[in-house]
Design a protein around this motif. Structure first.
Motif, PDB file in Angstrom:
ATOM      1  N   CYS A 244       0.893  -1.343  -0.119  1.00 53.30           N
ATOM      2  CA  CYS A 244       0.079  -0.028   0.001  1.00 53.30           C
ATOM      3  C   CYS A 244       1.032   1.347   0.040  1.00 53.30           C
ATOM      4  CB  CYS A 244      -1.051   0.088   1.270  1.00 53.30           C
ATOM      5  SG  CYS A 244      -2.210  -0.969   1.257  1.00 53.30           S
ATOM      6  N   ASP A 245       2.029   1.076   0.756  1.00 55.82           N
ATOM      7  CA  ASP A 245       2.842   2.311   0.600  1.00 55.82           C
ATOM      8  C   ASP A 245       3.588   2.522  -0.537  1.00 55.82           C
ATOM      9  OD1 ASP A 245       2.500   3.308   3.151  1.00 55.82           O
ATOM     10  OD2 ASP A 245       4.785   2.863   3.714  1.00 55.82           O
ATOM     11  N   GLY A 246       3.648   1.652  -1.645  1.00 58.56           N
ATOM     12  CA  GLY A 246       4.271   1.885  -2.811  1.00 58.56           C
ATOM     13  C   GLY A 246       5.455   0.958  -2.888  1.00 58.56           C
ATOM     14  N   TYR A 247       6.056   0.185  -2.217  1.00 55.10           N
ATOM     15  CA  TYR A 247       7.126  -0.551  -2.312  1.00 55.10           C
ATOM     16  C   TYR A 247       6.738  -1.663  -3.321  1.00 55.10           C
ATOM     17  CZ  TYR A 247       9.362   1.435   1.846  1.00 55.10           C
ATOM     18  OH  TYR A 247       9.857   2.258   2.843  1.00 55.10           O
ATOM     19  N   ASP A 248       7.588  -1.648  -4.368  1.00 55.85           N
ATOM     20  CA  ASP A 248       6.849  -2.393  -5.673  1.00 55.85           C
ATOM     21  C   ASP A 248       7.635  -3.556  -6.193  1.00 55.85           C
ATOM     22  OD1 ASP A 248       8.991  -1.169  -6.630  1.00 55.85           O
ATOM     23  OD2 ASP A 248       8.174   0.317  -8.103  1.00 55.85           O
ATOM     24  N   ASP A 249       8.674  -4.165  -5.368  1.00 53.68           N
ATOM     25  CA  ASP A 249       9.304  -5.211  -5.523  1.00 53.68           C
ATOM     26  C   ASP A 249       9.532  -6.049  -4.301  1.00 53.68           C
ATOM     27  OD1 ASP A 249      11.150  -7.087  -6.487  1.00 53.68           O
ATOM     28  OD2 ASP A 249      12.727  -5.750  -7.126  1.00 53.68           O
ATOM     29  N   ILE A 250       8.122  -6.663  -4.167  1.00 51.93           N
ATOM     30  CA  ILE A 250       8.250  -7.517  -2.786  1.00 51.93           C
ATOM     31  C   ILE A 250       7.937  -8.996  -3.243  1.00 51.93           C
ATOM     32  CG2 ILE A 250       6.900  -8.005  -0.826  1.00 51.93           C
ATOM     33  CD1 ILE A 250       5.729  -5.081  -1.030  1.00 51.93           C
ATOM     34  N   ASN A 251       8.950  -9.980  -2.660  1.00 51.51           N
ATOM     35  CA  ASN A 251       8.889 -11.164  -2.719  1.00 51.51           C
ATOM     36  C   ASN A 251       8.593 -11.957  -1.360  1.00 51.51           C
ATOM     37  OD1 ASN A 251       9.390 -12.588  -5.581  1.00 51.51           O
ATOM     38  ND2 ASN A 251      10.815 -10.561  -5.373  1.00 51.51           N
ATOM     39  N   ILE A 252       7.654 -12.726  -1.093  1.00 48.55           N
ATOM     40  CA  ILE A 252       7.501 -13.434   0.008  1.00 48.55           C
ATOM     41  C   ILE A 252       8.050 -15.008  -0.019  1.00 48.55           C
ATOM     42  CG2 ILE A 252       5.558 -14.163   1.815  1.00 48.55           C
ATOM     43  CD1 ILE A 252       3.897 -11.906   1.004  1.00 48.55           C
ATOM     44  N   VAL A 253       8.599 -15.443   0.904  1.00 50.19           N
ATOM     45  CA  VAL A 253       8.900 -16.721   1.001  1.00 50.19           C
ATOM     46  C   VAL A 253       8.511 -17.463   2.093  1.00 50.19           C
ATOM     47  CG1 VAL A 253      10.886 -18.573   0.872  1.00 50.19           C
ATOM     48  CG2 VAL A 253      11.191 -16.345  -0.468  1.00 50.19           C
ATOM     49  N   ILE A 254       7.704 -18.640   2.033  1.00 50.21           N
ATOM     50  CA  ILE A 254       7.070 -19.060   3.120  1.00 50.21           C
ATOM     51  C   ILE A 254       8.015 -20.420   3.382  1.00 50.21           C
ATOM     52  CG2 ILE A 254       5.044 -20.212   4.073  1.00 50.21           C
ATOM     53  CD1 ILE A 254       4.300 -17.472   3.149  1.00 50.21           C
ATOM     54  N   ILE A 255       8.475 -20.494   4.812  1.00 46.40           N
ATOM     55  CA  ILE A 255       9.363 -21.517   5.139  1.00 46.40           C
ATOM     56  C   ILE A 255       8.434 -22.248   6.186  1.00 46.40           C
ATOM     57  CG2 ILE A 255      11.269 -22.179   6.395  1.00 46.40           C
ATOM     58  CD1 ILE A 255      12.555 -19.865   5.132  1.00 46.40           C
ATOM     59  N   PRO A 256       7.956 -23.355   6.001  1.00 50.15           N
ATOM     60  CA  PRO A 256       7.339 -24.212   6.923  1.00 50.15           C
ATOM     61  C   PRO A 256       8.034 -24.262   8.390  1.00 50.15           C
ATOM     62  CG  PRO A 256       7.233 -25.572   5.258  1.00 50.15           C
ATOM     63  CD  PRO A 256       8.324 -24.319   5.029  1.00 50.15           C
ATOM     64  N   THR A 257       7.237 -23.886   9.543  1.00 46.74           N
ATOM     65  CA  THR A 257       7.973 -23.854  11.008  1.00 46.74           C
ATOM     66  C   THR A 257       6.758 -24.757  11.679  1.00 46.74           C
ATOM     67  OG1 THR A 257       7.268 -22.076  11.438  1.00 46.74           O
ATOM     68  CG2 THR A 257       9.367 -22.126  10.854  1.00 46.74           C
ATOM     69  N   GLY A 258       7.036 -25.865  12.169  1.00 52.78           N
ATOM     70  CA  GLY A 258       5.891 -26.597  12.774  1.00 52.78           C
ATOM     71  C   GLY A 258       5.060 -27.194  11.840  1.00 52.78           C
ATOM     72  N   HIS A 259       3.839 -28.230  12.424  1.00 50.57           N
ATOM     73  CA  HIS A 259       3.163 -28.927  11.790  1.00 50.57           C
ATOM     74  C   HIS A 259       2.006 -28.263  11.021  1.00 50.57           C
ATOM     75  CE1 HIS A 259       5.666 -32.289  12.597  1.00 50.57           C
ATOM     76  NE2 HIS A 259       5.570 -31.953  14.101  1.00 50.57           N
ATOM     77  N   ARG A 260       1.475 -27.061  11.856  1.00 49.21           N
ATOM     78  CA  ARG A 260       0.132 -26.462  11.399  1.00 49.21           C
ATOM     79  C   ARG A 260       0.518 -25.032  11.430  1.00 49.21           C
ATOM     80  NH1 ARG A 260      -2.562 -24.008  15.299  1.00 49.21           N
ATOM     81  NH2 ARG A 260      -4.279 -23.690  14.049  1.00 49.21           N
ATOM     82  N   GLN A 261       0.128 -24.441  10.569  1.00 50.75           N
ATOM     83  CA  GLN A 261      -0.068 -23.071  10.506  1.00 50.75           C
ATOM     84  C   GLN A 261      -0.905 -22.181  11.648  1.00 50.75           C
ATOM     85  OE1 GLN A 261      -1.673 -22.022   6.626  1.00 50.75           O
ATOM     86  NE2 GLN A 261       0.028 -22.737   5.307  1.00 50.75           N
TER      87      GLN A 261
END
Ligand SMILES: NC(=O)C1=CN([C@@H]2O[C@H](COP(=O)(O)OP(=O)(O)OC[C@H]3O[C@@H](n4cnc5c(N)ncnc54)[C@H](O)[C@@H]3O)[C@@H](O)[C@H]2O)[C@@H](O)CC1
Ligand SMILES: [K+]
Length: 503
Positions: free
Chosen positions: A73-90
């Protein structure tokens, strides 16, 4: 003073906040994310900066997802999210925010399993990106899983700028910091509501550079009720403790300090301690220096009086006695001093070294004594420790046993009271790492005690203002701060307190 709370107490405070404000946990998470972004914007103002957000699957990861929405929303336009599983459930809040992120145009890379090979296969531009670490926060409950540790080691080699959410992944909030433990090194940490206790230990420098603390609205009244022996001093404490000088008052109202310090070749220590004592507002200061060194005192500090050992206690009642700076062999007077002293003692430097050689004297320390050791002096006095956590616990036991106050000097000085509380001083900086700085502190503490403050109050005032004077000079551009220059700031700082020093 701000109470420092443990990781488990943070969770209690979170739950209290949800109930007392009747809000959902993801609303609190949004607050945390918004507070984080408030600081992050200042740290990374360029909106074209590539940003990688590493998210675990607990609530720290949920924060990372909520942060991604705000940054977009702030205008940062180069964002990559990486999800790394920690634990058995979210966690529920992770899942809630994941749903929101999926509705936006933000790239998400989901690792199906935590493995270095899979992570490497993502081809992330680690070296040129700012990395937001939201893998693990206060929920860490075991050493890092091997695969996660491998990923973190690789990131540590490649990333130039890491901003951690709440705390660096792998970092323990309290207890001994594990030397072999893997931690994702953070250049900046943005921590929620309170700094974590271990941020204040020198060993933390291996894992983080700077930290910021943001308010997420946890209930202060609730925090105040939680049991803790650790407190962070802040400027409100100084305003509260410091008393203004009264009209119609005279020098007799502000105490008489004795500074027993200095020897041939080390007269400067006595001069600095005495000047500090006077500039902090004591009414009268007598210095016990070798007779042949008196000219230095007269030339530098005409306000001080010279006393000789033989006549020191004849008909004079001191209100505080500093003992130790630059004393050399003269420190052997300590055993006699115990018998003659008629005021609280502040023992520093050679006084501490003498005490460590004559440890039976420890049992004879008069009430209200303050010891001001740096790490090496402390270890000589009370025995070696493997790390700072152990050293601090040893200091607490000894302060309680001998009913003394210990000022354990470091980047963050720990004031350990005779009840075993630990008061952490936040002020001071590396420009102050220079000979004579400790002598200045000793003079200030002595001055406050001589003026009638309790050892606890005097140590809070003295340590905070000593560091603040150094911080001010650093901000004005001094790369190095000489003790005699620092001392010129003390009356100004006292004059600026809201509680102005004149009636
Ligand atoms: N309502 C709340 O509870 C709030 C929580 N907040 C955030 O939530 C964080 C705490 O969240 P959580 O309690 O979910 O905990 P974390 O997100 O820190 O970690 C929990 C997860 O990590 C796993 N884990 C623990 N140790 C591990 C290890 N050594 N290796 C791999 N996985 C490991 C656990 O099995 C669990 O799945 C805080 O640090 C803060 O960032 C903030 O959003 C403020 C509000
Ligand atoms: K983190």
């Amino acid at each position: 003073m701000r109470k420092i709370i443990s990781a488990s107490q943070v969770k209690l405070a979170d739950s209290d906040c949800l109930v007392s404000e009747n809000i959902s946990s993801h609303e609190l998470m949004d607050r945390a994310a918004s507070a984080f972004v408030g600081v992050f914007r200042g740290l990374v103002p360029d909106k074209n900066t590539p940003i990688i957000i590493l998210c675990g699957t607990g609530n720290n990861g949920g924060d990372g997802l909520a942060i991604s929405l705000l940054l977009q929303c702030d205008g940062y336009d180069d964002i990559n999210i990486v999800i790394i599983p920690t634990g058995h459930r979210q966690s529920d809040d992770f899942a809630y925010n994941m749903q929101r992120v999926k509705e936006r145009q933000i790239s998400i890379h989901q690792l199906e399993r935590t493995s270095l090979q899979d992570f490497d296969g993502l081809g992330l531009r680690l070296t040129e990106s700012v990395l937001i670490d939201s893998i693990l926060g206060v929920g860490i409950n075991r050493p890092l899983d091997r695969a996660l540790a491998e990923i973190i080691k690789m990131i540590n080699q490649q990333c130039k700028r890491v901003v951690a959410v709440d705390l660096p992944t792998g970092f323990r909030c309290e207890g001994e910091l594990d030397d072999d433990g893997t931690v994702l090194y953070a250049h900046e940490v943005i921590s929620f509501q309170r700094p974590k206790l271990n941020f204040f230990f020198p060993e933390s420098a291996k894992y983080m550079e700077n930290f910021h603390v943001v308010d997420i609205g946890l209930r202060e009244a609730f925090l105040a009720e939680l049991p803790s022996d650790y407190y962070l001093i802040d400027s409100a404490d100084i305003e509260e403790i410091y008393n203004k000088r009264k009209s119609f008052s005279h020098k007799g109202n502000y105490g008489h300090a004795l500074i027993y310090a200095g020897s041939a070749g080390k007269v400067g220590a006595a001069l600095i301690a005495t000047e500090a004592c006077l500039r902090t507002g004591v009414g009268l200061a007598t210095v016990c220096l070798p007779e042949e060194e008196r000219h230095a005192l007269y030339a530098r500090l005409p306000e001080a009086m010279l006393g000789s050992s033989e006549e020191l206690f004849e008909g004079v009642k001191y209100s505080a006695i500093a003992f130790g700076p630059g004393l050399g062999r003269r420190a052997s007077f300590l055993s006699d001093l115990f018998k003659k002293a008629n005021a609280p003692l502040i023992i520093d430097a050679d006084g501490l070294n003498y005490l460590s050689k004559e440890d039976t004297l420890l049992n004879a320390l008069p009430a209200d004594t303050v010891l001001t050791p740096h790490m090496k002096e402390f270890d000589r006095l009370f025995g070696p420790s493997e790390n700072w956590w152990q050293r601090l616990q040893l200091a607490r036991r000894n302060a309680q046993k001998f009913k003394i106050t210990i000022v354990l000097k470091n980047r963050y000085t720990f004031i350990i009271t005779e009840k075993g509380e630990v008061l952490i001083n936040p002020t001071g900086n590396p420009a102050m790492a220079i000979a004579g700085m400790g002598d200045a502190l000793t003079g200030m503490l002595t001055s406050f005690i001589a003026q009638g403050y309790s050892p606890r109050e005097a140590c809070i005032l003295g340590c905070f203002l000593h560091g603040r004077a150094g911080d001010r000079l650093r901000l004005e551009g001094h790369a190095v701060v000489l003790p005699t220059v620092l001392l010129t700031q003390i009356p100004l700082l006292l004059g600026e307190l809201k509680n102005v020093p004149f009636a």
